[in-house]
Design a protein around this motif. Sequence first.
Motif, short mmCIF file in Angstrom:
data_model
loop_
_atom_site.label_atom_id
_atom_site.label_comp_id
_atom_site.label_asym_id
_atom_site.label_seq_id
_atom_site.Cartn_x
_atom_site.Cartn_y
_atom_site.Cartn_z
N ALA A 96 0.71 -0.95 0.04
CA ALA A 96 0.04 -0.05 -0.08
C ALA A 96 0.74 1.31 -0.15
O ALA A 96 0.53 2.29 -0.65
CB ALA A 96 -0.89 -0.14 1.23
N TYR A 97 1.94 1.14 0.51
CA TYR A 97 2.90 2.54 0.70
C TYR A 97 4.06 2.40 -0.44
O TYR A 97 4.97 2.98 -0.29
CB TYR A 97 3.46 2.51 2.05
CG TYR A 97 2.74 3.16 3.13
CD1 TYR A 97 2.86 4.46 3.21
CD2 TYR A 97 1.55 2.54 3.61
CE1 TYR A 97 2.25 5.24 4.38
CE2 TYR A 97 0.77 3.20 4.52
CZ TYR A 97 0.94 4.67 4.67
OH TYR A 97 0.38 5.08 5.81
N GLY A 98 3.63 1.54 -1.34
CA GLY A 98 4.56 1.61 -2.59
C GLY A 98 5.99 1.02 -2.37
O GLY A 98 7.09 1.22 -3.01
N ILE A 99 6.06 -0.02 -1.09
CA ILE A 99 7.20 -0.62 -1.02
C ILE A 99 7.39 -1.99 -1.68
O ILE A 99 6.32 -2.65 -1.40
CB ILE A 99 7.50 -0.81 0.50
CG1 ILE A 99 7.71 0.62 1.28
CG2 ILE A 99 8.88 -1.62 0.88
CD1 ILE A 99 7.65 0.69 2.88
N PRO A 100 8.28 -2.20 -2.81
CA PRO A 100 8.28 -3.51 -3.48
C PRO A 100 8.49 -4.54 -2.42
O PRO A 100 9.27 -4.53 -1.58
CB PRO A 100 9.29 -3.35 -4.46
CG PRO A 100 9.61 -1.85 -4.55
CD PRO A 100 9.23 -1.36 -3.25
N MET A 127 11.56 6.18 16.05
CA MET A 127 13.08 6.13 15.99
C MET A 127 13.17 5.28 14.73
O MET A 127 13.24 3.99 14.88
CB MET A 127 13.66 5.86 17.12
CG MET A 127 13.67 6.74 18.20
SD MET A 127 14.43 8.29 17.98
CE MET A 127 16.28 7.80 18.09
N LEU A 128 13.43 5.78 13.58
CA LEU A 128 14.01 4.94 12.48
C LEU A 128 15.48 4.26 12.34
O LEU A 128 16.04 4.93 13.24
CB LEU A 128 13.94 5.77 11.09
CG LEU A 128 12.47 6.30 11.00
CD1 LEU A 128 12.63 7.15 9.53
CD2 LEU A 128 11.41 5.23 10.50
N VAL A 137 8.72 4.20 4.79
CA VAL A 137 8.60 3.68 6.04
C VAL A 137 8.34 4.86 7.06
O VAL A 137 7.45 4.93 8.12
CB VAL A 137 9.55 2.96 6.76
CG1 VAL A 137 9.70 2.67 8.05
CG2 VAL A 137 9.81 1.51 5.74
N SER A 138 9.06 6.07 6.89
CA SER A 138 8.82 7.15 7.83
C SER A 138 7.43 7.59 7.78
O SER A 138 6.76 7.95 8.69
CB SER A 138 9.84 8.18 7.32
OG SER A 138 9.53 9.59 8.21
N ARG A 139 6.86 7.91 6.47
CA ARG A 139 5.50 8.19 6.39
C ARG A 139 4.25 6.99 7.10
O ARG A 139 3.53 7.51 7.82
CB ARG A 139 5.17 8.26 4.79
CG ARG A 139 3.75 8.49 4.59
CD ARG A 139 3.45 10.00 4.83
NE ARG A 139 3.85 10.78 3.91
CZ ARG A 139 3.30 11.22 2.85
NH1 ARG A 139 2.04 10.46 2.35
NH2 ARG A 139 3.68 11.98 2.02
N LEU A 140 4.87 5.75 6.90
CA LEU A 140 3.88 4.90 7.16
C LEU A 140 3.94 4.99 8.94
O LEU A 140 2.74 4.92 9.45
CB LEU A 140 4.40 3.36 7.04
CG LEU A 140 3.99 2.11 7.38
CD1 LEU A 140 2.38 2.03 7.45
CD2 LEU A 140 4.47 0.97 7.48
#
Length: 250
Positions: A45-49, A149-150, A211-214
């Motif tokens: 959904a977040y465009g991560i393959p 925290m990423l 991932v930050s957006r998610l």
Amino acid sequence: MIMKQVDLTLPESGPYSVLADEILRVAREAERRTLGLESFGILKAYGIPVVKTVIAKTEEEAFRVAEEIGYPLVMKVVSLQISHKSDVGGIRLSLQDGGEVRAAYREMMEKVHEKRPDASLEGVQLQQMLSGGKEVIIGMIRDPTFGPMLMFGLGGVYVEILKDVQFAIAPVDEEEARGMVTGIKTYPILAGVRGAKPSDIDALVDTVLRVSRLVCDFPEIEEFEINPMMVFEEGKGALAVDMRLTLKKT
């Protein structure tokens, strides 16, 4: 290596977050705090393959799925109670045909049950066997003071042995995301050393941004991890191979 500007194509709001919200809603209603590969749809959904993956609950189903995906294959046990699958015999690599798939399924169920009789075994996951890439980890833990925290580092077993990771507080912009990727001490492995071709750094930066957006969109996600993500040569992208997330207690 020339760095390209990354275009994060997610709109400010849209169906991507709706799909992810539906997956998390179902988990909350089932009172499940930990999600694994069954939540791959969140990444999509977040465009991560993601690597082509199908979960099979029986030996016969595993055989049929394997024939559809094609060989060689990787088989991994599916269990919410088992994080480190290799420690309990829960991973088999390079399965070449249906006979090997059937035998591997039976042996895996027996061995994992013997080592972890407390674990609920939900079947196996079958994936395309990838080659030629390097493993990285992209994760997040939500700090009570600083927020999400990423984390970025080399993946697989390397993250536990080398402990060479970079952290940043989400949300991050492209410059910060690229700094995480290039800031690890082992970055030369990704950049290409001794004649090796460089990895697709832009694909990794793009994934960190997504991932930050998610994790900012969904504050109920307490921990999140893609490990490993396989990154290929420059221009050939990256694929998430495994993931795990934990929701906050309600």
